[in-house]
Enzyme design. Structure first.
Site, PDB file in Angstrom:
ATOM      1  N   LYS A 123       0.729  -0.315   0.095  1.00  0.00           N
ATOM      2  CA  LYS A 123      -0.159   0.016  -0.533  1.00  0.00           C
ATOM      3  C   LYS A 123       1.184   1.188  -0.133  1.00  0.00           C
ATOM      4  O   LYS A 123       2.180   1.208   0.815  1.00  0.00           O
ATOM      5  CB  LYS A 123      -0.851  -0.392   1.226  1.00  0.00           C
ATOM      6  CG  LYS A 123      -1.688   0.868   1.377  1.00  0.00           C
ATOM      7  CD  LYS A 123      -3.171   0.004   0.948  1.00  0.00           C
ATOM      8  CE  LYS A 123      -5.157   1.104   0.175  1.00  0.00           C
ATOM      9  NZ  LYS A 123      -5.490   0.151  -0.103  1.00  0.00           N
TER      10      LYS A 123
HETATM   11  N1  GLU Z   1      -7.807   0.075  -2.980  1.00  0.00           N
HETATM   12  C1  GLU Z   1      -8.010  -1.205  -3.396  1.00  0.00           C
HETATM   13  C2  GLU Z   1      -8.056  -2.549  -2.277  1.00  0.00           C
HETATM   14  O1  GLU Z   1      -7.861  -1.751  -0.954  1.00  0.00           O
HETATM   15  C3  GLU Z   1      -7.847  -1.543  -4.757  1.00  0.00           C
HETATM   16  C4  GLU Z   1      -5.924  -2.306  -4.107  1.00  0.00           C
HETATM   17  C5  GLU Z   1      -5.677  -2.979  -5.593  1.00  0.00           C
HETATM   18  O2  GLU Z   1      -6.933  -2.924  -6.998  1.00  0.00           O
HETATM   19  O3  GLU Z   1      -4.550  -3.055  -5.989  1.00  0.00           O
HETATM   20  O4  GLU Z   1      -8.752  -2.689  -1.825  1.00  0.00           O
END
Ligand code: GLU
Length: 437
Positions: A123
């Site tokens: 993240k």
């Molecule tokens: N931000 C989204 C989540 O928390 C998507 C992450 C992604 O698609 O890699 O799942």
């Protein structure tokens, strides 16, 4: 100590406790710890799994429109690559902290494991308020941040995606910056892009679609269906608005929604397509100012405690806490956001017989279709939207069934089941690989 001082000390202790309660990384560690205890895993292995593999902090200088330089703090955290390249979004928000990004990265590891896609967790985040930045400032911030995290990210290492306050436009810039700096096409370095530059059909709606699918599944298990079911949705961004729309289209009655600008309530059901349209045309993409016959305004937080069948928290983490959990009236809570419920609140909800479909299952639709986008980029072969949606639906329903059965067999909550199932899969990968050297 004077009573005044004692009062102050008490207030400090309470603040500290509260901070711990909503510190997302502490929440994540508690959730993994609970699952680990139930699986009787060794403490040292658990400690290894709780911690992120790699953390990068960057100071991002941006030439602002007024001519001066502003320095923003950004992060990229890789939690686990045991099951595959790290995967997870990038958040732009004034409240971003390293502990938040560490937690969000960890939840990604679990999410990918629970839906059983071959990816790990990562993240990123930038501490900023994007509503105060011009288009040019946002682009320069994004491109410089991308350049600074480029040593870590890559199609086989770590693949970012959208999250709170970031969408296709920002993902396009990330792809383009990486392409220019590496001197070769880098479509597969980031997902959630626009269709014209390697995006996948259905990605934008995927998280909301996944929320709708698991809501259908849980209602079926409880002997009900979506038609006529009343729903409240906290958050009207990419997750909340799409979930509300798809639930509405499937016959549910969405009676309450909220965003940072407030909440709207109509006991007869809101006209969600009209509201989505209104938000798309409003300058800040907010529900503020929307009026329709029979629609009342409420203070934002009240959306959580409406008397509805299903509550979908789809905003930020730490919304359902020990302070308000006993006032939640929804029988079913489907977590569109990451980490909306604290472990303390979980205990209260369970005691009161509420059923929580946990974030790492409920909102996994986004990363599942990100996985499809990545696969399509690597193959340079693109699918029809129907194929994406069919595959998404199969993966979500299979994962739901697996978590449901696991919870039944072991007599644990759906959250604990999802964490145990995810943990088993992550541990299996670590054991198969062994610990280097
Ligand atoms: N931000 C989204 C989540 O928390 C998507 C992450 C992604 O698609 O890699 O799942």
């Amino acid at each position: 100590m004077t009573s005044d001082k004692a009062g102050q000390a008490q207030a400090t202790v309470e603040r500290a406790l509260k901070a711990t309660e909503v510190n997302p990384y502490e929440m994540f560690r508690t959730q993994v710890g609970l699952a680990g205890e139930k699986l009787r895993l060794p403490v040292d292995l658990l400690e290894m799994i709780k911690r992120p593999e790699r953390v990068l902090e960057v100071s991002v200088p941006v030439r602002m429109d007024h001519g001066g330089i502003e320095v923003f703090t950004g992060y990229r955290v890789q939690h686990s690559s045991a099951r595959g390249p790290c995967k997870g979004g990038i958040r732009y928000h004034p409240g971003v902290t390293l502990d938040e990004v560490k937690a969000l990265a960890g939840w990604m590891t679990w999410k990918c494991a629970v839906v059983d896609i071959p990816l790990g967790g990562g993240k990123g985040g930038i501490v900023c308020d994007p509503t105060t930045l011009s288009e040019g400032e946002l682009e320069r911030l994004t491109r410089r941040y991308t350049a600074m995290i480029l040593p870590l990210i890559g199609p086989q290492h770590d693949i970012p995606a959208p999250d709170v306050n970031t969408g296709a436009r920002i993902m396009n810039w990330i792809m383009d910056t990486a392409t220019v700096l590496r001197g070769e096409p880098m479509y597969a370095i980031v997902t959630g892009k626009d269709l014209g530059v390697g995006g996948a059909r259905g990605r934008r709606e995927a998280t909301g679609r996944g929320v709708m699918i698991v809501t259908q599944e849980i209602l079926n298990r409880l002997g009900r269906g979506l038609p006529g079911t009343t729903v409240a949705v906290q958050g009207f961004g990419n997750v909340g608005s799409v979930a509300a729309l798809l639930l509405h289209e499937s016959g549910a009655k969405v009676v309450g929604v909220s965003d940072v600008s407030g909440a709207l309530y109509s006991p007869n059901g809101l006209n969600i397509p009209e509201l989505v349209d209104y938000v798309a045309r409003s300058p800040n993409r907010l529900i503020a100012g929307y009026t329709a016959p029979g629609v009342e305004e409420l203070p934002g937080p009240e959306v959580l405690t409406l008397d509805v069948d299903v509550l979908v928290p789809a905003a930020l983490e730490g919304q359902i806490t020990a302070d308000n959990a006993d006032r939640i009236r929804a029988k079913v809570i489907v977590e569109g956001a990451n980490g909306p419920t604290t472990p303390e609140a979980d205990v209260i909800l369970e005691e009161q017989g509420r059923v929580v479909v946990p974030d790492i299952l409920a909102n996994a639709g986004g990363v599942v279709v990100s996985y499809f986008e990545w696969v399509q980029n690597l193959q340079n072969f693109y699918w029809e939207e129907g194929e994406t949606n069919d595959r998404l639906s199969r993966i979500m329903r299979r994962a739901f069934q697996a978590v449901w059965d696991y919870a039944r067999e072991r007599k644990v909550s759906l959250r604990t089941a999802a964490f145990m199932l995810g943990l088993e899969r992550v541990v299996q990968a670590i054991r198969l690989r062994g610990i280097f050297p």
